[in-house]
Design a protein around this motif. Sequence first.
Motif, PDB file in Angstrom:
ATOM      1  N   ARG A 359      -0.227 -14.900 -11.280  1.00 40.11           N
ATOM      2  CA  ARG A 359      -0.682 -14.501  -9.958  1.00 40.11           C
ATOM      3  C   ARG A 359       0.391 -14.564  -8.880  1.00 40.11           C
ATOM      4  N   ALA A 360       1.667 -14.530  -9.263  1.00 40.98           N
ATOM      5  CA  ALA A 360       2.699 -14.376  -8.236  1.00 40.98           C
ATOM      6  C   ALA A 360       2.430 -13.054  -7.535  1.00 40.98           C
ATOM      7  N   THR A 361       2.222 -13.089  -6.235  1.00 42.13           N
ATOM      8  CA  THR A 361       1.729 -11.920  -5.512  1.00 42.13           C
ATOM      9  C   THR A 361       2.837 -10.910  -5.257  1.00 42.13           C
ATOM     10  N   ALA A 362       2.548  -9.642  -5.608  1.00 45.87           N
ATOM     11  CA  ALA A 362       3.475  -8.550  -5.304  1.00 45.87           C
ATOM     12  C   ALA A 362       3.050  -7.826  -4.036  1.00 45.87           C
ATOM     13  N   LEU A 363       1.757  -7.572  -3.899  1.00 47.63           N
ATOM     14  CA  LEU A 363       1.229  -6.818  -2.757  1.00 47.63           C
ATOM     15  C   LEU A 363       0.046  -7.577  -2.177  1.00 47.63           C
ATOM     16  N   ALA A 364       0.100  -7.859  -0.879  1.00 47.47           N
ATOM     17  CA  ALA A 364      -0.991  -8.571  -0.204  1.00 47.47           C
ATOM     18  C   ALA A 364      -1.499  -7.719   0.952  1.00 47.47           C
ATOM     19  N   ASN A 384     -10.844   2.895   6.982  1.00 43.28           N
ATOM     20  CA  ASN A 384     -10.792   1.561   6.354  1.00 43.28           C
ATOM     21  C   ASN A 384     -11.128   0.515   7.401  1.00 43.28           C
ATOM     22  N   GLU A 385     -11.836  -0.530   6.979  1.00 41.78           N
ATOM     23  CA  GLU A 385     -12.167  -1.608   7.914  1.00 41.78           C
ATOM     24  C   GLU A 385     -12.096  -2.954   7.220  1.00 41.78           C
ATOM     25  N   GLN A 386     -11.194  -3.793   7.696  1.00 46.16           N
ATOM     26  CA  GLN A 386     -11.063  -5.179   7.224  1.00 46.16           C
ATOM     27  C   GLN A 386     -10.933  -5.260   5.702  1.00 46.16           C
ATOM     28  N   VAL A 387     -10.063  -4.432   5.138  1.00 46.08           N
ATOM     29  CA  VAL A 387      -9.845  -4.419   3.691  1.00 46.08           C
ATOM     30  C   VAL A 387      -8.839  -5.507   3.324  1.00 46.08           C
ATOM     31  N   SER A 388      -9.198  -6.335   2.342  1.00 50.33           N
ATOM     32  CA  SER A 388      -8.309  -7.415   1.908  1.00 50.33           C
ATOM     33  C   SER A 388      -8.352  -7.557   0.386  1.00 50.33           C
ATOM     34  N   PHE A 389      -7.192  -7.621  -0.242  1.00 53.51           N
ATOM     35  CA  PHE A 389      -7.066  -7.985  -1.656  1.00 53.51           C
ATOM     36  C   PHE A 389      -5.595  -8.194  -1.973  1.00 53.51           C
ATOM     37  N   GLU A 390      -5.320  -8.829  -3.103  1.00 51.57           N
ATOM     38  CA  GLU A 390      -3.948  -9.072  -3.544  1.00 51.57           C
ATOM     39  C   GLU A 390      -3.740  -8.501  -4.936  1.00 51.57           C
ATOM     40  N   VAL A 391      -2.511  -8.061  -5.206  1.00 49.96           N
ATOM     41  CA  VAL A 391      -2.128  -7.540  -6.520  1.00 49.96           C
ATOM     42  C   VAL A 391      -0.964  -8.380  -7.028  1.00 49.96           C
ATOM     43  N   ARG A 426       1.728  -6.657   3.079  1.00 48.96           N
ATOM     44  CA  ARG A 426       2.994  -7.310   2.752  1.00 48.96           C
ATOM     45  C   ARG A 426       3.365  -7.024   1.301  1.00 48.96           C
ATOM     46  N   PHE A 427       4.618  -6.583   1.132  1.00 46.65           N
ATOM     47  CA  PHE A 427       5.144  -6.324  -0.205  1.00 46.65           C
ATOM     48  C   PHE A 427       6.494  -7.014  -0.327  1.00 46.65           C
ATOM     49  N   GLU A 428       6.558  -7.987  -1.246  1.00 48.15           N
ATOM     50  CA  GLU A 428       7.786  -8.753  -1.460  1.00 48.15           C
ATOM     51  C   GLU A 428       8.366  -9.253  -0.135  1.00 48.15           C
ATOM     52  N   ASP A 429       7.485  -9.888   0.659  1.00 43.86           N
ATOM     53  CA  ASP A 429       7.846 -10.540   1.931  1.00 43.86           C
ATOM     54  C   ASP A 429       8.182  -9.573   3.059  1.00 43.86           C
ATOM     55  N   ASP A 430       8.007  -8.273   2.859  1.00 45.26           N
ATOM     56  CA  ASP A 430       8.225  -7.294   3.933  1.00 45.26           C
ATOM     57  C   ASP A 430       6.883  -6.817   4.463  1.00 45.26           C
ATOM     58  N   GLU A 431       6.773  -6.700   5.777  1.00 49.22           N
ATOM     59  CA  GLU A 431       5.557  -6.218   6.416  1.00 49.22           C
ATOM     60  C   GLU A 431       5.623  -4.690   6.531  1.00 49.22           C
ATOM     61  N   LEU A 432       4.589  -3.992   5.966  1.00 52.52           N
ATOM     62  CA  LEU A 432       4.628  -2.533   5.893  1.00 52.52           C
ATOM     63  C   LEU A 432       3.514  -1.846   6.679  1.00 52.52           C
ATOM     64  N   ALA A 577      -7.134  -1.212 -16.089  1.00 54.92           N
ATOM     65  CA  ALA A 577      -6.944  -2.212 -15.038  1.00 54.92           C
ATOM     66  C   ALA A 577      -7.129  -3.655 -15.502  1.00 54.92           C
ATOM     67  N   ASP A 578      -6.376  -4.559 -14.841  1.00 52.50           N
ATOM     68  CA  ASP A 578      -6.571  -6.000 -15.000  1.00 52.50           C
ATOM     69  C   ASP A 578      -7.606  -6.506 -13.999  1.00 52.50           C
ATOM     70  N   ARG A 579      -7.542  -5.972 -12.793  1.00 48.19           N
ATOM     71  CA  ARG A 579      -8.485  -6.324 -11.733  1.00 48.19           C
ATOM     72  C   ARG A 579      -8.968  -5.041 -11.081  1.00 48.19           C
ATOM     73  N   ILE A 580     -10.123  -5.118 -10.407  1.00 48.98           N
ATOM     74  CA  ILE A 580     -10.732  -3.930  -9.800  1.00 48.98           C
ATOM     75  C   ILE A 580     -11.249  -4.273  -8.408  1.00 48.98           C
ATOM     76  N   VAL A 581     -11.053  -3.329  -7.488  1.00 48.66           N
ATOM     77  CA  VAL A 581     -11.642  -3.398  -6.151  1.00 48.66           C
ATOM     78  C   VAL A 581     -12.586  -2.205  -6.008  1.00 48.66           C
ATOM     79  N   VAL A 582     -13.848  -2.476  -5.632  1.00 52.18           N
ATOM     80  CA  VAL A 582     -14.846  -1.425  -5.437  1.00 52.18           C
ATOM     81  C   VAL A 582     -15.039  -1.228  -3.935  1.00 52.18           C
ATOM     82  N   MET A 583     -14.831   0.025  -3.465  1.00 52.19           N
ATOM     83  CA  MET A 583     -14.913   0.314  -2.030  1.00 52.19           C
ATOM     84  C   MET A 583     -16.043   1.292  -1.734  1.00 52.19           C
TER      85      MET A 583
END
Length: 698
Positions: A359-364, A384-391, A426-432, A577-583
Motif C-alpha cells: 500500500r505504498a501510495t502512488a496516487l492520492a 465531481n464532488e468530494q471524490v477521495s481514494f488512493e491507488v 497528489r502523485f509521488e509527492d507532487d500536487e497536480l 482490477a485489484d481495487r474498485i471505486v464505484v461512482m
Amino acid sequence: MNAMIESSMLERSTASAPPLLDIRDLRIEYRGRGESVVAVPGVSLQVGAGESYGLVGESGCGKTTTAMAIMGYLGGTGRITNGSIRFEGQELVGATAEQLRAIRGRRVAMVYQEPMSALNPVKTIGAQLAEVPRRHLGASRAEARELSATMLENVKLPDPLAMLKRYPHQLSGGQQQRIVIAMALLARPALLLLDEPTTGLDVTVEAAILDLIADLRKQYGTSLLYISHNLGLIASACDRVGIMYSGEMIEEASTAALFSQPRHPYTQGLLDCIPAIGSAKGMRALAPIPGHLPLPQERPKGCWFGPRCAHFDQSTCAGDSIPLLPVGDDRHQVRCARWQEIVAPPAAVAAGPTAPPGRATALAIANVSKQYPLAGSRRVVQANEQVSFEVGKGEIMGLVGESGCGKSSLARMVAGLEEATSGSIRFEDDELAHAPANKRAKDMLKSIQMVFQNPDSTLNPSHSVAWPIRRALRKFGGFASKAAIDKRLNELLDLVRLPPEVAQRRPAQLSGGQKQRIAIARAFATNPSLIVADEPVSALDVSVQAAVVTLLLDIQKEQHTTLLFISHDLALVRHVADRIVVMYLGRVMEKGLAEEIFTPPYHPYTEALLSAVHSPDASARQQERIRLTGETPSPIDVPPGCRFASRCHRKLGDICDTVAPPVRQASATHQIACHISLENLRAMRPVFEKALPEAHTS
C-alpha cells in the motif's frame, strides 16, 4: 455435394413451419474498377416467426453486410450474385425498388449501431417519428402524433409530449437509441434487424433496452435478428445463434447448446476470450485467438479458420471446402471436419489469485470537486464532488459507473487535461490538482500517460503511426539519434506484439486493435509510473479485446506501472482490477478490494450494476434482474441527499432524499456511502452465485 448436404439440412429443420426469413446460399460481391471482392461467399440462415436469432462474429465477417442485403442497402458497388432471400415467402433478390419500399419500414425495420446515423439533426423527434405511421399506415397528422407519443411511453421515455418537441442532440445516447427503436417499431414490423444496438452503452442502459425489446417482441410478436460481438447479450436475448467467419456460417445451434457445448474451435475461442464474471482476478486467463480474419482474396483452401486453429490437420482440413455437418438432433450444425475428435480445452488458468500490491501510495485523490460553469448563467454542472481514494504503487484501480458519473473528468484531471475546482491530487509527492499539462514539469509529463477510448484521437491521419511514438521518445525519452530512436521504436512495437513494418503505415491502414496497440506503445514509450486507461477496449471485438487486455496486464506487471482503469464492463474490471471505486453522479458510492465489491455487503447502486450484467459465464448463476426506474438527477441541480435515491430499489424514505448518506466502514478496506445499516446490507442476496462447472466438452 456440400450444397446438397446444407440444403437437405435446411429443409429438414423447417419442415414443421415455413420461416419468416429464409436466406440460402447468399453470395455478395463488391465490384470496383477491374476487380471484385467477395464479401459473403455463401451464407444460409433462417429466422422463424416470433424467434430471436443472434448473428455473431468478428468485425469483417459479413454480419452487417448480410443485414444490409436483407434491406437492399448494398450501395452502388454491392451486388448479390447468387442465392436467395425470401421474406414472408416473397423473393427479395431482384425485387424492384418499389417492391422493397413497400416492405422496408412496414414489414422489415432496422436499428443501427449508431443512432445518430438514423436521426436527422435538424428535425424534431416528433417530426421524424410521425413520418413512419403517415407513410406506412396512412395515418393523419394527429393520429401519427398520438401513435408516436404512445410508442415513446412503450420505450419508457419520460414525458412523451415534451420529448416529441426535442432535437436529437438534446438527448443522451440511451435516449437516442430508444427513439430509434420506437421509430423502427411504429409500423409494427414482422422482422426487426438490430445491428450492435447497445455497443458503447452503460450496462444499466443496455439491460433496459434489451428488456424493452423483449417486452415489445412479446407484445407485437416481432421476430428479431441480433447482430453483435457481445456474447453476453446474445446468450440472454436469443433463441438460436449463428457464428459467422469470413463470410460463411461455421456453427449454428440453439443458444443453450451453443454456449454449453460449442463444437467449432472458433466458437470455443470466442468464449475463451470473455472475462468470467464469476472468477476473481488471477483465477482465469483470457485466451486470445491468434492471427486475424483472412482478407477475401486470401481465403485458404479447405477450412478458412485453419491458419488460426490449434486443431488444424493438413490431410483433413486443407482439401475440399468443408460443409455444415449435423450435430445431434437440436438443429446444431458445425463447419468442421474434425468436430467429433475435438474436445474443447479447459479455460486457461492463471497463476492463481493475486494479493493487491503493497500500500505504498502512488496516487492520492482527496476531496476533489470539478465544476463547469454554464455559459450566460451563474449555475454550474457538478462533474465531481468530494471524490477521495488512493491507488497503491503497481496497483490497478478500476473506476466504474454509468456515463456522466464523473469517471472521465477525474481521469482528465489526473492526466493534466483539466484542472480541479477544489481538492488535492497528489502523485509521488507532487500536487497536480491545479497543474494542467502545460504547467507541469517535464518529468511529471513523462511519468503520467493516458490511453484513450478512441485511438484515432491520438493518431494523426496524415502521419505514420510511428510518428507519435518517435516524438515521445525524442521529447521525453532522451533519445537523440535516429538509430537509437529506431531501436527503441522496434522494441516498443515488439512489446505490443506488432511487426516492425507496421511503423510506416498510416492509421487508416490498421485495424482498431492494431491502432489501440500503437496507443499503448505510445503511452509506455516514456516509461511512465502511472497509466490512465479510459475505456481502452470498449469498441473492440472480444478476440481483439482479450489480446489487448492480456498485453496491457503483461506490460503493467513487467514494468510495475500503476494503472487507473476506467470501464463500464464489470466482468472485465473484475478480471483486471485489484481495487474498485464505484461512482454515481460525481460521488463515490462504494470503494474496496475487487472481491469486496462483487459480494455483499454492497451499495444498492453496485447491486444494480452487477444485476445489469449479461454474461455467458457458466460458473456464475445470476439472480433475479433488478430494473432501475426513475430519472437520474441533473448534475446542474443535484439533490441534497443520496444522489441515487431517485432510482434506488432499496430506498428507506425521505431521509434518502434530504440527508447525505453516512460512509459505512464494512471492513478496513471497504466503504459504502448509504443510509441502510451494515447489518441489512450484509443480509442482501448475492447477485451472482457460484454454479456447478459446465465445461464445454464433447
